[in-house]
Design a protein around this motif. Structure first.
Motif, PDB file in Angstrom:
ATOM      1  N   TYR A 121       0.834  -1.209   0.000  1.00  0.00           N
ATOM      2  CA  TYR A 121       0.000   0.000   0.000  1.00  0.00           C
ATOM      3  C   TYR A 121       0.863   1.250   0.000  1.00  0.00           C
ATOM      4  CZ  TYR A 121      -3.007   3.711   1.870  1.00  0.00           C
ATOM      5  OH  TYR A 121      -3.660   4.895   2.069  1.00  0.00           O
ATOM      6  N   VAL A 122       1.901   1.258   0.833  1.00  0.00           N
ATOM      7  CA  VAL A 122       2.706   2.462   1.029  1.00  0.00           C
ATOM      8  C   VAL A 122       3.405   2.889  -0.254  1.00  0.00           C
ATOM      9  CG1 VAL A 122       4.745   3.381   2.194  1.00  0.00           C
ATOM     10  CG2 VAL A 122       3.037   2.111   3.493  1.00  0.00           C
ATOM     11  N   LEU A 123       4.060   1.953  -0.948  1.00  0.00           N
ATOM     12  CA  LEU A 123       4.832   2.323  -2.137  1.00  0.00           C
ATOM     13  C   LEU A 123       3.952   2.900  -3.252  1.00  0.00           C
ATOM     14  CD1 LEU A 123       7.384   2.604  -3.693  1.00  0.00           C
ATOM     15  CD2 LEU A 123       7.358   0.159  -4.201  1.00  0.00           C
ATOM     16  N   PRO A 124       2.840   2.256  -3.642  1.00  0.00           N
ATOM     17  CA  PRO A 124       2.007   2.859  -4.694  1.00  0.00           C
ATOM     18  C   PRO A 124       1.487   4.249  -4.342  1.00  0.00           C
ATOM     19  CG  PRO A 124       1.432   0.552  -4.398  1.00  0.00           C
ATOM     20  CD  PRO A 124       2.363   0.904  -3.281  1.00  0.00           C
ATOM     21  N   ILE A 125       1.068   4.449  -3.086  1.00  0.00           N
ATOM     22  CA  ILE A 125       0.553   5.767  -2.708  1.00  0.00           C
ATOM     23  C   ILE A 125       1.681   6.784  -2.637  1.00  0.00           C
ATOM     24  CG2 ILE A 125      -0.708   7.052  -0.944  1.00  0.00           C
ATOM     25  CD1 ILE A 125      -2.350   5.000  -2.559  1.00  0.00           C
ATOM     26  N   LEU A 126       2.860   6.355  -2.201  1.00  0.00           N
ATOM     27  CA  LEU A 126       4.012   7.265  -2.166  1.00  0.00           C
ATOM     28  C   LEU A 126       4.405   7.693  -3.577  1.00  0.00           C
ATOM     29  CD1 LEU A 126       6.129   8.542  -0.261  1.00  0.00           C
ATOM     30  CD2 LEU A 126       7.581   6.558  -0.712  1.00  0.00           C
ATOM     31  N   VAL A 127       4.339   6.767  -4.528  1.00  0.00           N
ATOM     32  CA  VAL A 127       4.694   7.087  -5.913  1.00  0.00           C
ATOM     33  C   VAL A 127       3.747   8.137  -6.485  1.00  0.00           C
ATOM     34  CG1 VAL A 127       4.719   6.171  -8.277  1.00  0.00           C
ATOM     35  CG2 VAL A 127       5.850   4.920  -6.433  1.00  0.00           C
ATOM     36  N   ASP A 208      -4.316   9.007 -14.123  1.00  0.00           N
ATOM     37  CA  ASP A 208      -3.039   8.544 -13.581  1.00  0.00           C
ATOM     38  C   ASP A 208      -3.124   8.344 -12.071  1.00  0.00           C
ATOM     39  OD1 ASP A 208      -3.417  11.349 -13.560  1.00  0.00           O
ATOM     40  OD2 ASP A 208      -1.316  11.680 -13.088  1.00  0.00           O
ATOM     41  N   ASN A 209      -4.005   9.109 -11.405  1.00  0.00           N
ATOM     42  CA  ASN A 209      -4.173   8.944  -9.955  1.00  0.00           C
ATOM     43  C   ASN A 209      -4.769   7.590  -9.588  1.00  0.00           C
ATOM     44  OD1 ASN A 209      -3.136  11.451  -9.473  1.00  0.00           O
ATOM     45  ND2 ASN A 209      -5.087  12.443  -9.054  1.00  0.00           N
ATOM     46  N   LEU A 210      -5.409   6.940 -10.548  1.00  0.00           N
ATOM     47  CA  LEU A 210      -5.940   5.595 -10.329  1.00  0.00           C
ATOM     48  C   LEU A 210      -5.007   4.535 -10.906  1.00  0.00           C
ATOM     49  CD1 LEU A 210      -8.223   3.613  -9.514  1.00  0.00           C
ATOM     50  CD2 LEU A 210      -9.273   4.069 -11.749  1.00  0.00           C
ATOM     51  N   PHE A 211      -4.594   4.728 -12.157  1.00  0.00           N
ATOM     52  CA  PHE A 211      -3.852   3.691 -12.854  1.00  0.00           C
ATOM     53  C   PHE A 211      -2.421   3.535 -12.337  1.00  0.00           C
ATOM     54  CE2 PHE A 211      -6.672   4.434 -16.830  1.00  0.00           C
ATOM     55  CZ  PHE A 211      -7.658   3.640 -16.269  1.00  0.00           C
ATOM     56  N   VAL A 212      -1.767   4.633 -11.937  1.00  0.00           N
ATOM     57  CA  VAL A 212      -0.378   4.525 -11.464  1.00  0.00           C
ATOM     58  C   VAL A 212      -0.293   3.720 -10.168  1.00  0.00           C
ATOM     59  CG1 VAL A 212       1.572   5.829 -10.520  1.00  0.00           C
ATOM     60  CG2 VAL A 212       0.527   6.533 -12.678  1.00  0.00           C
ATOM     61  N   PRO A 213      -1.039   4.090  -9.099  1.00  0.00           N
ATOM     62  CA  PRO A 213      -0.914   3.289  -7.871  1.00  0.00           C
ATOM     63  C   PRO A 213      -1.426   1.865  -8.011  1.00  0.00           C
ATOM     64  CG  PRO A 213      -2.615   4.969  -7.623  1.00  0.00           C
ATOM     65  CD  PRO A 213      -1.889   5.277  -8.886  1.00  0.00           C
ATOM     66  N   VAL A 214      -2.524   1.670  -8.744  1.00  0.00           N
ATOM     67  CA  VAL A 214      -3.042   0.315  -8.925  1.00  0.00           C
ATOM     68  C   VAL A 214      -2.060  -0.515  -9.759  1.00  0.00           C
ATOM     69  CG1 VAL A 214      -4.874  -1.062  -9.970  1.00  0.00           C
ATOM     70  CG2 VAL A 214      -5.455   0.957  -8.624  1.00  0.00           C
ATOM     71  N   GLY A 215      -1.501   0.094 -10.810  1.00  0.00           N
ATOM     72  CA  GLY A 215      -0.515  -0.616 -11.613  1.00  0.00           C
ATOM     73  C   GLY A 215       0.725  -0.973 -10.812  1.00  0.00           C
ATOM     74  N   ALA A 216       1.209  -0.029  -9.996  1.00  0.00           N
ATOM     75  CA  ALA A 216       2.370  -0.308  -9.142  1.00  0.00           C
ATOM     76  C   ALA A 216       2.066  -1.424  -8.163  1.00  0.00           C
ATOM     77  CB  ALA A 216       2.782   0.965  -8.401  1.00  0.00           C
ATOM     78  N   PHE A 217       0.863  -1.401  -7.591  1.00  0.00           N
ATOM     79  CA  PHE A 217       0.475  -2.455  -6.655  1.00  0.00           C
ATOM     80  C   PHE A 217       0.463  -3.819  -7.335  1.00  0.00           C
ATOM     81  CE2 PHE A 217      -2.799  -5.336  -5.246  1.00  0.00           C
ATOM     82  CZ  PHE A 217      -2.463  -5.525  -3.908  1.00  0.00           C
ATOM     83  N   LEU A 218      -0.127  -3.900  -8.516  1.00  0.00           N
ATOM     84  CA  LEU A 218      -0.227  -5.184  -9.216  1.00  0.00           C
ATOM     85  C   LEU A 218       1.150  -5.723  -9.584  1.00  0.00           C
ATOM     86  CD1 LEU A 218      -3.294  -4.439 -11.518  1.00  0.00           C
ATOM     87  CD2 LEU A 218      -3.242  -5.852  -9.457  1.00  0.00           C
ATOM     88  N   LEU A 219       2.039  -4.843 -10.014  1.00  0.00           N
ATOM     89  CA  LEU A 219       3.393  -5.291 -10.324  1.00  0.00           C
ATOM     90  C   LEU A 219       4.106  -5.792  -9.077  1.00  0.00           C
ATOM     91  CD1 LEU A 219       4.798  -2.682 -12.885  1.00  0.00           C
ATOM     92  CD2 LEU A 219       4.151  -5.048 -13.294  1.00  0.00           C
ATOM     93  N   LEU A 220       3.974  -5.043  -7.984  1.00  0.00           N
ATOM     94  CA  LEU A 220       4.633  -5.447  -6.742  1.00  0.00           C
ATOM     95  C   LEU A 220       4.105  -6.784  -6.238  1.00  0.00           C
ATOM     96  CD1 LEU A 220       4.929  -2.171  -4.631  1.00  0.00           C
ATOM     97  CD2 LEU A 220       6.788  -3.718  -5.249  1.00  0.00           C
ATOM     98  N   SER A 221       2.790  -6.902  -6.165  1.00  0.00           N
ATOM     99  CA  SER A 221       2.192  -8.121  -5.618  1.00  0.00           C
ATOM    100  C   SER A 221       2.476  -9.336  -6.487  1.00  0.00           C
ATOM    101  CB  SER A 221       0.678  -7.936  -5.452  1.00  0.00           C
ATOM    102  OG  SER A 221       0.062  -7.645  -6.696  1.00  0.00           O
TER     103      SER A 221
END
Length: 433
Positions: A121-127, A208-221
């Motif tokens: 959660y932290v990394l996508p929201i921080l990005v 981008d406020n939706l796709f960037v954090p969700v995309g980062a989360f999916l890649l991380l997980s």
């Protein structure tokens, strides 16, 4: 999930802080003559910093969902102008954007999905908090090399800054919050930075406020525990999608931005599910292009409408599956099978309409085959032949009889029809389980 008195107190404090921050930024902006983009990004940073405290403040998603629901309602009230100039810090820029709404949705999705892993959660929201702000401010002030995107232009300087800030933020968070090997940390952070920078470039109207954090989360997980070889392979798959679609873009009459966005969507689907589950989404895009060519619609941005609706439907099934604790991958595929035949039905003229029957049979078989290939994850919902037939028939009837009804908002209406039977089947499964 629970909601305690202490949770209520925390929610009230955060809700009180949001308008105070907006009011303070608005007044400071007027006093010092700040650009409207600076005001908006300062509110964005403040909101993101508040959101980063949620794992410390709340032990379960319910208080966060209540907080975000009230916050979204508050944002709509601000947009209506009922609160006077309070929204000037957000809506002073000369473009239509729903970024604050999408950010709230991204916080909800990532917080629920992160579960016992705060780093996810932290990394996508921080990005999205730091990188997006840094890129926007640098691009506005120092951007010289600009290129066109949907709804305006962006700068190469801003993209570079977004990549660098995301890379550094990813490295720091991964080092502090994981025990991954050094090579993995470098590769994952580079992949996230490059991917998120591309998503930010190809997003529009604040998405981008939706796709960037969700995309980062999916890649991380999906790739946090992957080997270096798997990470390199995943990068190669994404680049292959990107190159193929860019090469086909002139033939398909797609802009480069739309081609890149389609590559991003397909890659994210693969990141979540197995490779065979991208077949129906890919065929749906092909069917949409056929319909757009043979029977053009009245929408101003039909390609982006398709991307938006397809992405939101995918996220919806992802969210519903998590909330219900069940895999709904078969319903996801059944939805795209319906959209596929719906676009084909719109595209077909006169006697060509007889081809819709073999097209339905082929789409239905792929949906059934994918469900078999997804075992045991599709065990909770294994579609029967009659259920698949019903899902496809519901979608094709109206496009065949009244194709003019799909001259505008085509993607939204086709996917709306495609969601009917899968939604009923999901509700039936929930009631009977």
């Amino acid at each position: 999930m629970s909601f305690t008195l202490a949770d209520g107190f925390k929610v009230a404090l955060i809700l009180a802080a949001i308008p105070l921050v907006m009011l303070a930024v608005g007044r400071l902006g007027k006093r010092f003559g700040w650009d409207a983009e600076v005001n908006r990004k300062l509110v964005h940073v403040a909101t993101g910093c508040l959101a980063l405290t949620f794992p410390l403040l709340f032990s379960n998603p319910l208080p966060v969902l209540i907080l975000l629901a009230i916050a979204i309602l508050f944002m709509f009230v601000i947009r209506s102008g009922l609160l006077g100039g309070l929204g000037s810090a957000l809506h002073g820029v000369e473009r239509q954007s729903y970024g604050e709404i999408y950010l709230a949705l991204a916080i909800a999705v990532t917080f629920i999905r992160a579960e016992e892993h705060p780093m996810l959660y932290v990394l996508p929201i921080l990005v999205i908090t730091l990188s997006d702000t840094a890129a926007a401010l640098v691009g506005t002030v120092y951007g010289r090399r600009r290129f066109p995107v949907e709804g305006g232009a962006k700068s190469i300087e801003g993209v570079v800054v977004f990549f660098i800030v995301t890379w550094l933020a990813s490295l720091i968070v991964l080092v502090l919050m994981t025990s991954a090997a050094p090579l993995n940390l470098v590769l994952i952070s580079m992949l996230i930075a490059a991917f998120c920078a591309l998503v930010e470039v190809d997003s529009w109207r604040g998405l981008d406020n939706l796709f960037v954090p969700v995309g980062a989360f999916l890649l991380l997980s999906s790739h946090l525990d992957s080997s270096p070889l798997d990470l390199v392979f995943s990068t190669g798959v994404f680049l292959a999608f990107l190159v193929v679609l860019l090469l086909l873009a002139p033939t398909l009459k797609l802009s480069e931005q739309a081609a890149r966005a389609n590559a991003i969507l397909l890659f994210l689907i693969i990141s979540i599910v197995s490779l065979h589950n991208v077949i129906l989404p890919t065929l749906t895009i092909v069917a949409y292009l056929a319909a757009r060519t043979l029977r053009p619609c009245d929408s101003k941005r039909p390609d982006y409408d398709l991307l938006f609706v397809a992405a939101m439907v995918s996220l919806l099934w992802l969210f519903v599956g998590d909330a219900g604790g069940r895999s709904v991958i078969s319903l996801f595929n059944l939805t795209f099978a319906g959209a596929l035949v719906g676009f084909l039905a719109v595209a077909m003229h006169k006697y060509w309409r007889v081809l819709i029957l073999p097209a339905m049979a082929a789409a239905g078989w792929v949906a059934w085959w994918a469900a078999q290939a997804n075992m045991p994850y599709s065990r909770w919902f294994m579609p029967s032949v009659l259920e698949i037939a019903a899902a496809l028939i519901v979608v094709v009837v109206l496009p065949l009889l009244r194709p003019e009804w799909f001259a505008s908002r085509r993607s939204l209406r086709i996917f709306g029809l495609a969601m009917i039977v899968p939604s009923i089947l999901f509700l039936r499964g929930v009631v009977l389980q």
